[in-house]
Design an enzyme around this catalytic site. Sequence first.
Site, PDB file in Angstrom:
ATOM      1  N   HIS A 136     109.773   1.865  52.282  1.00 29.53           N
ATOM      2  CA  HIS A 136     108.399   1.944  51.751  1.00 29.53           C
ATOM      3  C   HIS A 136     108.349   3.149  50.822  1.00 29.53           C
ATOM      4  O   HIS A 136     108.901   4.203  50.943  1.00 29.53           O
ATOM      5  CB  HIS A 136     107.484   2.313  52.988  1.00 29.53           C
ATOM      6  CG  HIS A 136     105.905   1.895  52.631  1.00 29.53           C
ATOM      7  ND1 HIS A 136     105.341   2.741  51.844  1.00 29.53           N
ATOM      8  CD2 HIS A 136     105.261   0.870  52.894  1.00 29.53           C
ATOM      9  CE1 HIS A 136     103.888   2.308  51.896  1.00 29.53           C
ATOM     10  NE2 HIS A 136     104.111   1.030  52.339  1.00 29.53           N
ATOM     11  N   ASP A 165     105.691  -5.444  56.980  1.00 29.58           N
ATOM     12  CA  ASP A 165     106.120  -6.936  56.784  1.00 29.58           C
ATOM     13  C   ASP A 165     107.125  -7.342  57.593  1.00 29.58           C
ATOM     14  O   ASP A 165     107.808  -8.388  57.807  1.00 29.58           O
ATOM     15  CB  ASP A 165     106.788  -7.022  55.394  1.00 29.58           C
ATOM     16  CG  ASP A 165     105.652  -6.659  54.172  1.00 29.58           C
ATOM     17  OD1 ASP A 165     105.486  -5.953  53.430  1.00 29.58           O
ATOM     18  OD2 ASP A 165     104.333  -7.582  54.485  1.00 29.58           O
TER      19      ASP A 165
HETATM   20  C1  SDX Z   1     104.205  -3.228  51.068  1.00 28.10           C
HETATM   21  O1  SDX Z   1     102.829   0.621  48.690  1.00 28.10           O
HETATM   22  C2  SDX Z   1     101.974   0.036  49.758  1.00 28.10           C
HETATM   23  O2  SDX Z   1     101.365   0.556  50.481  1.00 28.10           O
HETATM   24  C3  SDX Z   1     102.721  -1.194  50.089  1.00 28.10           C
HETATM   25  C4  SDX Z   1     102.412  -1.923  51.389  1.00 28.10           C
HETATM   26  C5  SDX Z   1     100.772  -2.099  51.503  1.00 28.10           C
HETATM   27  O3  SDX Z   1     100.237  -2.222  52.591  1.00 28.10           O
HETATM   28  O4  SDX Z   1     100.131  -2.437  50.272  1.00 28.10           O
HETATM   29  O5  SDX Z   1     102.615  -1.184  52.221  1.00 28.10           O
HETATM   30  C6  SDX Z   1     102.744  -3.172  51.912  1.00 28.10           C
HETATM   31  O6  SDX Z   1     104.616  -3.726  49.870  1.00 28.10           O
HETATM   32  C7  SDX Z   1     105.301  -2.936  52.085  1.00 28.10           C
HETATM   33  C8  SDX Z   1     106.815  -2.888  51.325  1.00 28.10           C
HETATM   34  C9  SDX Z   1     107.314  -4.456  51.307  1.00 28.10           C
HETATM   35  N1  SDX Z   1     108.529  -4.627  50.470  1.00 28.10           N
HETATM   36  C10 SDX Z   1     109.871  -4.734  51.167  1.00 28.10           C
HETATM   37  O7  SDX Z   1     109.873  -4.702  52.399  1.00 28.10           O
HETATM   38  C11 SDX Z   1     110.822  -5.037  50.344  1.00 28.10           C
HETATM   39  C12 SDX Z   1     112.127  -4.151  50.727  1.00 28.10           C
HETATM   40  N2  SDX Z   1     111.772  -2.522  50.435  1.00 28.10           N
HETATM   41  C13 SDX Z   1     112.333  -2.319  49.267  1.00 28.10           C
HETATM   42  O8  SDX Z   1     112.442  -2.929  48.116  1.00 28.10           O
HETATM   43  C14 SDX Z   1     111.966  -0.817  48.958  1.00 28.10           C
HETATM   44  O9  SDX Z   1     112.127  -0.150  50.263  1.00 28.10           O
HETATM   45  C15 SDX Z   1     110.493  -0.595  48.628  1.00 28.10           C
HETATM   46  C16 SDX Z   1     110.174  -1.314  47.153  1.00 28.10           C
HETATM   47  C17 SDX Z   1     109.325  -1.053  49.582  1.00 28.10           C
HETATM   48  C18 SDX Z   1     110.295   0.965  48.461  1.00 28.10           C
HETATM   49  O10 SDX Z   1     111.230   1.150  47.473  1.00 28.10           O
HETATM   50  P1  SDX Z   1     111.281   2.676  47.067  1.00 28.10           P
HETATM   51  O11 SDX Z   1     110.670   3.717  48.200  1.00 28.10           O
HETATM   52  O12 SDX Z   1     110.874   3.056  45.771  1.00 28.10           O
HETATM   53  O13 SDX Z   1     112.518   2.991  47.241  1.00 28.10           O
HETATM   54  P2  SDX Z   1     113.767   2.932  46.114  1.00 28.10           P
HETATM   55  O14 SDX Z   1     113.588   1.461  45.337  1.00 28.10           O
HETATM   56  O15 SDX Z   1     113.591   3.833  45.035  1.00 28.10           O
HETATM   57  O16 SDX Z   1     115.064   2.927  46.982  1.00 28.10           O
HETATM   58  C19 SDX Z   1     115.497   4.276  47.364  1.00 28.10           C
HETATM   59  C20 SDX Z   1     116.845   3.968  48.113  1.00 28.10           C
HETATM   60  C21 SDX Z   1     117.747   2.930  47.034  1.00 28.10           C
HETATM   61  O17 SDX Z   1     119.016   3.325  47.196  1.00 28.10           O
HETATM   62  P3  SDX Z   1     119.880   4.588  46.360  1.00 28.10           P
HETATM   63  O18 SDX Z   1     119.561   4.194  45.002  1.00 28.10           O
HETATM   64  O19 SDX Z   1     119.346   5.764  46.712  1.00 28.10           O
HETATM   65  O20 SDX Z   1     121.361   4.386  46.570  1.00 28.10           O
HETATM   66  O21 SDX Z   1     116.934   2.992  49.171  1.00 28.10           O
HETATM   67  C22 SDX Z   1     117.443   1.789  48.710  1.00 28.10           C
HETATM   68  C23 SDX Z   1     117.487   1.600  47.371  1.00 28.10           C
HETATM   69  O22 SDX Z   1     118.714   0.848  46.998  1.00 28.10           O
HETATM   70  N3  SDX Z   1     116.542   0.776  49.411  1.00 28.10           N
HETATM   71  C24 SDX Z   1     117.041  -0.093  50.149  1.00 28.10           C
HETATM   72  C25 SDX Z   1     115.670  -0.477  50.656  1.00 28.10           C
HETATM   73  N4  SDX Z   1     114.869   0.020  50.343  1.00 28.10           N
HETATM   74  C26 SDX Z   1     115.291   0.917  49.435  1.00 28.10           C
HETATM   75  N5  SDX Z   1     118.275  -0.679  50.548  1.00 28.10           N
HETATM   76  C27 SDX Z   1     118.193  -1.574  51.206  1.00 28.10           C
HETATM   77  N6  SDX Z   1     117.274  -2.310  51.746  1.00 28.10           N
HETATM   78  C28 SDX Z   1     116.088  -1.852  51.673  1.00 28.10           C
HETATM   79  N7  SDX Z   1     114.788  -2.404  52.115  1.00 28.10           N
END
Ligand code: SDX
Length: 434
Positions: A311, A368
């Site tokens: 998140h 989710d």
């Molecule tokens: C919602 O913003 C809100 O409030 C949203 C929400 C709402 O109520 O409106 O809460 C609803 O959208 C919840 C989120 C739903 N999305 C998912 O579940 C999709 C999977 N999650 C990710 O795509 C990700 O975690 C995000 C998009 C939710 C958050 O992304 P961030 O905080 O910007 O994290 P990032 O993309 O900068 O990643 C940081 C690191 C990366 O690795 P490194 O580059 O540091 O090596 O964490 C990794 C990412 O690759 N990473 C994951 C991951 N999420 C982040 N790796 C594997 N699986 C994941 N789910």
Amino acid sequence: MSDRLKLLTPATLTLENKSYSLPTYMGVEGEKAIDITKLRSQTGYVTLDDGYGNTGACESAITYIDGEKGILRYRGYPIEELAEHSRFTEVAYLLLYGELPNSEQLLGFSSRLNESSIVHEDVHHFLSGFPRGSHPMGILATMVASLSTFYPVPDQLDEATEIQIVANLVSQVRTIAAFSYKKSIGEPLVYPSIKYRYTSNFLNMMFASPVRDYQPDADIDSAIDMLLILHADHEQNCSTSSVRTAGSSLANVYAVITAGIAALWGPRHGGANQEVIKMLEQIHAEGGDGTEFINQAKDKNSGNRLMGFGHRVYKNFDPRAVVLKQHCDKLLNKPGLNDPLLDIARRLEEIALKDDYFISRKLYPNVDFYSGLILRAAGIPTDMFTVLFAIGRMPGWLAHWREMIHGEHVTIYRPRQIYTGEILRHYQDINQRA
Ligand code: SDX
């Protein structure tokens, strides 16, 4: 700036041997901010903040999140208390108007929602025009935008019209969602009924039929109602920020909400609940326990992420996931509702929460991760999961739209950029080009 922002000692910024003083503020929960509204005019610099993760777009009194502590409150009320004691219509009123309604206010709000639940009959011409297999979010976005043609919005919005617009959207989003489902399965539409409360009405429109009496299961009704409460608002998330951006140009409110629906559709935002179930079904079909999928999610080259994990704000458990997991355990223990995907979800969570990849990145289950299992138990088709998210988020979007247009002044959203394209060059005749 509102009088609920406390002025702190200014920040000093030194750039090219010159010092600048920037005001700093603190909100009622101790969040601190540097006011950079005059940064460019004073220094010639703008800030860069990819994804706005460090940028406060506005003040807001609607929802408070503490991502480190896993706190979520609507108008000061903890989400856990609202999920346990409230109903979605009561929470919608709270978000929209700032206080929990008394009995008279709640009755009036519910009655208006019921009176506003019928969509204009001409809307059916749109429904019949969508090709078979249309994604329900595409239908929802189109139909909500079309409401602007059925309910013209005056340039000078009076209170009565605004109250009706809110009721139209909070109420008809259900009707449109259910109609799109019935259309997709070729069954006759079921209209809203005064017999049912908000959520039961939606479930009845989804699953009743002229040849099949439908009695909403009380546990499923309360689980879906609770799920709508948990999705009702989440401060400046991607879709709500889209609503505020579109609303800042004073665009038609039905079009503004359509901007929120469009942003919510993305798999990294509201579309994640659908992706979680697809992930769990894939693991189930392969007969795995999730270990292989976890390894893929850790491998950047796999293109897979552990959907429902991570998140932008919560670097601790998403409090909504905690509530949803409890309801999953309770609901899926009912006879006939057991779901093997729940065991897979629990296994994935257990593995991930012990894996340094996820621990070091503070990746925990989000809203989710478990929501789809409750929707499945209710018989909601997977491609409608994000539509349910939109039904829940509607009062939140509208509350932010109202807060913005009733603010001291509405500033159109217009972020800056740092240009890194071609420097000046001049037109060349096509015969002179390489
Ligand atoms: C919602 O913003 C809100 O409030 C949203 C929400 C709402 O109520 O409106 O809460 C609803 O959208 C919840 C989120 C739903 N999305 C998912 O579940 C999709 C999977 N999650 C990710 O795509 C990700 O975690 C995000 C998009 C939710 C958050 O992304 P961030 O905080 O910007 O994290 P990032 O993309 O900068 O990643 C940081 C690191 C990366 O690795 P490194 O580059 O540091 O090596 O964490 C990794 C990412 O690759 N990473 C994951 C991951 N999420 C982040 N790796 C594997 N699986 C994941 N789910």
